[in-house]
Scaffold this active site. Sequence first.
Site, mmCIF file in Angstrom:
data_model
loop_
_atom_site.group_PDB
_atom_site.id
_atom_site.type_symbol
_atom_site.label_atom_id
_atom_site.label_comp_id
_atom_site.label_asym_id
_atom_site.label_seq_id
_atom_site.Cartn_x
_atom_site.Cartn_y
_atom_site.Cartn_z
ATOM 1 C CB CYS A 1 -15.625 -8.385 -0.736
ATOM 2 S SG CYS A 1 -15.441 -6.844 -1.621
ATOM 3 N NE ARG B 1 -8.062 -1.877 -4.308
ATOM 4 C CZ ARG B 1 -8.352 -1.840 -3.016
ATOM 5 N NH1 ARG B 1 -7.934 -0.823 -2.280
ATOM 6 N NH2 ARG B 1 -9.059 -2.810 -2.459
ATOM 7 C CD GLN C 1 -7.055 -5.628 0.160
ATOM 8 O OE1 GLN C 1 -7.975 -6.183 -0.419
ATOM 9 N NE2 GLN C 1 -7.217 -4.522 0.856
ATOM 10 C CG ASP D 1 -9.662 -8.921 1.806
ATOM 11 O OD1 ASP D 1 -10.043 -8.353 2.831
ATOM 12 O OD2 ASP D 1 -10.103 -8.663 0.680
ATOM 13 C CG HIS E 1 -14.622 -10.700 2.846
ATOM 14 N ND1 HIS E 1 -13.552 -10.988 2.035
ATOM 15 C CD2 HIS E 1 -14.856 -9.362 2.720
ATOM 16 C CE1 HIS E 1 -13.155 -9.878 1.436
ATOM 17 N NE2 HIS E 1 -13.916 -8.885 1.826
ATOM 18 C CE LYS F 1 -11.822 3.444 5.695
ATOM 19 N NZ LYS F 1 -10.889 3.245 4.566
ATOM 20 C CG HIS G 1 -15.655 -5.987 3.673
ATOM 21 N ND1 HIS G 1 -15.508 -6.261 2.331
ATOM 22 C CD2 HIS G 1 -16.978 -5.755 3.850
ATOM 23 C CE1 HIS G 1 -16.684 -6.187 1.722
ATOM 24 N NE2 HIS G 1 -17.599 -5.880 2.638
#
Length: 680
Positions: A361, A390, A408, A410, A412, A498, A544
């Site tokens: 992000c 991570r 991911q 991912d 946004h 979330k 997200h």
Amino acid sequence: MSNQPTFDIVLDGATRSIEAGTTGTTLFVDAREVVAMKVNGEPWDLDRALPAGAVVEPITLDSEDGLNILRHSATHVMAQAVQELFPDVNLGIGPFITDGFYYDFGGIDAVTPELLREIEKRMKRIVKENQTFRRRDITEAEGRAELADQPYKLELITTKGAGAESASVEVGAGGLTMYDNVRRDGTVAWKDLCRGPHLPSTKLIGNGFALTRSSAAYWKGDQNGDSLQRIYGTAWATKDDLKAYQTRMAEAARRDHRRLGAELDLFSFPEEIGPGLVVFHPKGGILRHEIEQYVIDRHIQAGYDLVHTPEISKGGLFHTSGHLPYYADTMFPPMLADEERDAEGNITKAGQEYYLKAMNCPMHNLIFRSRGRSYRELPLRFFEMGRDYRYEKSGVVHGLTRMRGFTQDDSHTYCTPEQAGEEIRRQIEFFLSILKAFGLDDFYLELSTRDEDGAKKDKFIGSDADWEAATRTLEKVCTSTGLELVPDPGGAAFYGPKVSVQVKDAIGRTWQMSTIQYDFNQPERFDLEYTAADGTRRRPIMIHAAKLGSVERFIGVLTEHYAGAFPAWLAPVQVRLVPVAEAFDAYVDDVAARLRARGVRVEVDHSDDRFGKKIRNASKEKVPFTLIAGGDDADAGAVSFRFRDGAQTNGVPVDEAIEHITRVIAERINEPAGEKLTRD
């Protein structure tokens, strides 16, 4: 007639008058299935006296609360059995967990299968003794005196559980309590520091429990702390429930993606690379490619813009986003770059700290901020297959489902506050359609909000008003879907609430998949703006979203869901051709070439193995379509189909066979029955 004063309580929604001093045991004397009670929402032992005005609810053994209490009681029985065997053992903590319980012990060198059997044998004896669990309040001084030979318990009394969330099963909040296991003759068989509650007696544990395994553990989860032995068990309301659980676990072991990954030559976890990192082999690479390409294509069709960002960044970016320091423990330690050294190698100018990115992000925010934005562009949707890292502790890393390096899917989305509700609804529908395409269609939603406890609210950023507005928006959208909505207090990201899609697999296990997060903080931190219709500058809302969660984890879940027998459209090898004899090699090669020309992934077994073994190999490798050709097939321009369940259809013309296979693949049929060839 009793002279005791009376007062009212609320039981099952109805007001009831009781005498002062009445306990749950008396209240539920005619309800033998009740093993504990909730008093004002908090689980209590039955033998506690009820307070005036209490709202009381019964807890039965087969309920979720009842099973948790059963498992916690079984933990005490296990610890008692262990201390009988090892009188000098140091007792750690012993909470209930999902489907079971564990207890940590210091002073035991190793736990063998033989020792587990002996502990379980002693547990059964304690259960039959019908020992009573009795709760008593104690002072800190009394606790230290009674547990003077137990260093871990003394530490819990002193720190009240600081540093270990699960230690709350021992001390909790408020005063300290001890639980005695009392024999029928009134003698105390064993005791432990605990906040409870417990079953009335050990007999209610019954015979629906078993010890399952052991592992190494660290005191309070600190790798620098003492090394302990952790013994796990499971407990259920009945022996039949226990057997059903053991059957599910056996099936789960058969489906374990780590084992299947090796057997099917999909992926591996080389020690030379490190824990939590995977390499995909050619077959796994094909599987991964098919999954990623499908998801990418769906995003493009849905109006997302593809972006790409680097895997490393200056640390300042993550300070701006708020991930440092809020997320620092989960990020890999920084590395230095751009430093200057002299001829002797000494640093003359300090370098810049760089971090491996743990999330995408912040970089997507920089793309949004790279030029002026108009309200006409919103919603603006960025999508990336982002590679993230991570620093998960090695003890929690687990195959593909808990990793240090992952990808991911991912996205946004930047939109106006007015657009947020509709955009979230649209994205949830998008999530569900993608999951259904992979054959996952049993799910519910979970709404994760911040913890409203004053001491814990500090880990969340943003105003109360922003959190309230964001939470209400998500809740309203989730409710409108008609899906079950489960609350998850305290589970929000530090920057906003979330929603996650919880998916049930083929054997009923639940996995968190898609997530969507409402973020009002990062637009502020990155000073993101758009020009509104009236010419003013305004902040967008940031949403997200990840549809699979991570590609690697999704592959792990999908492998277990299908037990490695992937639908034809995903299978690394879609067709295996097996000639009955060498004389038909050229014939099957020609069929293979025709299939490849239609985009089908084909292998031909020209090995020296016997025909029967070739068929067994195709079955073992879970190939969707095995095509067999012998003399009759070659003469007729046909092949024989053999399916994964052993069924066979003979004499199918090659053209018909190719059309059937390509149709099953193109239509992304996920059910084995749908892969079968039916002929009039």
